[in-house]
Scaffold this motif. Sequence first.
Motif, mmCIF file in Angstrom:
data_model
loop_
_atom_site.group_PDB
_atom_site.id
_atom_site.type_symbol
_atom_site.label_atom_id
_atom_site.label_comp_id
_atom_site.label_asym_id
_atom_site.label_seq_id
_atom_site.Cartn_x
_atom_site.Cartn_y
_atom_site.Cartn_z
ATOM 1 N N ALA A 73 -8.532 -7.667 6.123
ATOM 2 C CA ALA A 73 -7.323 -6.861 5.970
ATOM 3 C C ALA A 73 -6.400 -7.113 7.149
ATOM 4 O O ALA A 73 -6.849 -7.215 8.294
ATOM 5 N N LEU A 74 -5.105 -7.227 6.876
ATOM 6 C CA LEU A 74 -4.114 -7.469 7.922
ATOM 7 C C LEU A 74 -3.310 -6.202 8.197
ATOM 8 O O LEU A 74 -3.273 -5.710 9.315
ATOM 9 N N VAL A 75 -2.662 -5.653 7.166
ATOM 10 C CA VAL A 75 -1.824 -4.471 7.330
ATOM 11 C C VAL A 75 -1.509 -3.909 5.947
ATOM 12 O O VAL A 75 -1.576 -4.636 4.945
ATOM 13 N N THR A 76 -1.168 -2.643 5.879
ATOM 14 C CA THR A 76 -0.690 -2.011 4.651
ATOM 15 C C THR A 76 0.682 -1.426 4.939
ATOM 16 O O THR A 76 0.866 -0.758 5.964
ATOM 17 N N VAL A 77 1.637 -1.711 4.061
ATOM 18 C CA VAL A 77 3.011 -1.239 4.275
ATOM 19 C C VAL A 77 3.592 -0.665 2.987
ATOM 20 O O VAL A 77 3.106 -0.931 1.891
ATOM 21 N N ALA A 122 11.371 2.814 -3.839
ATOM 22 C CA ALA A 122 10.168 2.528 -4.617
ATOM 23 C C ALA A 122 8.948 3.167 -3.954
ATOM 24 O O ALA A 122 8.928 3.366 -2.738
ATOM 25 N N ASP A 123 7.929 3.465 -4.768
ATOM 26 C CA ASP A 123 6.675 3.993 -4.218
ATOM 27 C C ASP A 123 5.659 2.878 -3.959
ATOM 28 O O ASP A 123 4.478 3.131 -3.789
ATOM 29 N N SER A 124 6.132 1.651 -3.899
ATOM 30 C CA SER A 124 5.276 0.474 -3.708
ATOM 31 C C SER A 124 4.448 0.578 -2.428
ATOM 32 O O SER A 124 4.958 0.969 -1.381
ATOM 33 N N VAL A 125 3.183 0.184 -2.550
ATOM 34 C CA VAL A 125 2.295 0.048 -1.401
ATOM 35 C C VAL A 125 1.718 -1.356 -1.487
ATOM 36 O O VAL A 125 1.177 -1.756 -2.516
ATOM 37 N N MET A 126 1.859 -2.127 -0.401
ATOM 38 C CA MET A 126 1.379 -3.499 -0.388
ATOM 39 C C MET A 126 0.323 -3.659 0.700
ATOM 40 O O MET A 126 0.548 -3.292 1.848
ATOM 41 N N HIS A 127 -0.816 -4.220 0.293
ATOM 42 C CA HIS A 127 -1.934 -4.463 1.193
ATOM 43 C C HIS A 127 -1.991 -5.963 1.474
ATOM 44 O O HIS A 127 -2.106 -6.764 0.549
ATOM 45 N N PHE A 128 -1.893 -6.335 2.744
ATOM 46 C CA PHE A 128 -1.884 -7.735 3.156
ATOM 47 C C PHE A 128 -3.261 -8.142 3.668
ATOM 48 O O PHE A 128 -3.923 -7.376 4.373
ATOM 49 N N TYR A 168 0.838 -11.435 10.976
ATOM 50 C CA TYR A 168 -0.208 -12.349 11.413
ATOM 51 C C TYR A 168 0.102 -12.894 12.807
ATOM 52 O O TYR A 168 -0.754 -12.898 13.693
ATOM 53 N N GLU A 169 1.335 -13.328 13.003
ATOM 54 C CA GLU A 169 1.741 -13.855 14.309
ATOM 55 C C GLU A 169 1.694 -12.758 15.379
ATOM 56 O O GLU A 169 1.218 -12.987 16.485
ATOM 57 N N LEU A 170 2.175 -11.577 15.044
ATOM 58 C CA LEU A 170 2.189 -10.462 15.989
ATOM 59 C C LEU A 170 0.772 -10.085 16.414
ATOM 60 O O LEU A 170 0.495 -9.913 17.606
ATOM 61 N N LEU A 171 -0.118 -9.978 15.441
ATOM 62 C CA LEU A 171 -1.481 -9.559 15.757
ATOM 63 C C LEU A 171 -2.333 -10.673 16.338
ATOM 64 O O LEU A 171 -3.391 -10.412 16.902
ATOM 65 N N SER A 172 -1.882 -11.923 16.230
ATOM 66 C CA SER A 172 -2.606 -13.055 16.797
ATOM 67 C C SER A 172 -2.313 -13.248 18.281
ATOM 68 O O SER A 172 -3.031 -13.938 18.975
#
Length: 188
Positions: A109-113, A120-126, A177-181
């Motif tokens: 898992a990377l992040v959920t936004v 929109a009520d969209s939730v995206m899991h990366f 990904y770049e930020l957390l790396s």
Amino acid sequence: MPADPLSWETVESDVAYSCPGFDVVTQTVRLPDGSETDFDYLSEPASVCILPLTDDGEVVCIEEWRQAVSRVSRGLPVGTTEPDDDDLEAAAHRELAEETGYRAETLEALVTVEPANGLADSVMHFFVARGCELASEQQLDHDESIRASPTDYEAFLESMREGTIRDGRAVLAVAYYELLSQPKRSSD
């Protein structure tokens, strides 16, 4: 616990339009000052976006026709969760295989936004998929036109810097990904 003074009260809610993939919800809401107004938003199932990396330093990007912008868009595999998904990782593995034919050795898992929570009520899991290898043919939905296109990761990143990759989900995945790396900065 009392409601936040910024919160709105939903007075009435109906689905104004429904199609495969999303609904348009229309509501009557009461604002903090007591007045009422209409509010419409897009409602859709949660989705997963996968940043698939090979051991050879490539990202398995996709090229897909996007009717809303009338062009082929370069991005990453993305798909909605299904009611029978055991978990989000299962959905990510399925979408990676369906859209690219690749399978991942590991998935994290990377992040959920909430990418557009004003409309929109969209939730995206990366997720980051590592050790990706071609394992099968694509299994595209009837309305998908997708080409898997393994690309050198640095070239993919440069395309984002140049603005030739504009898909917001891909940009967000790679930015996180770049930020957390990067090594964490110590506070002085």
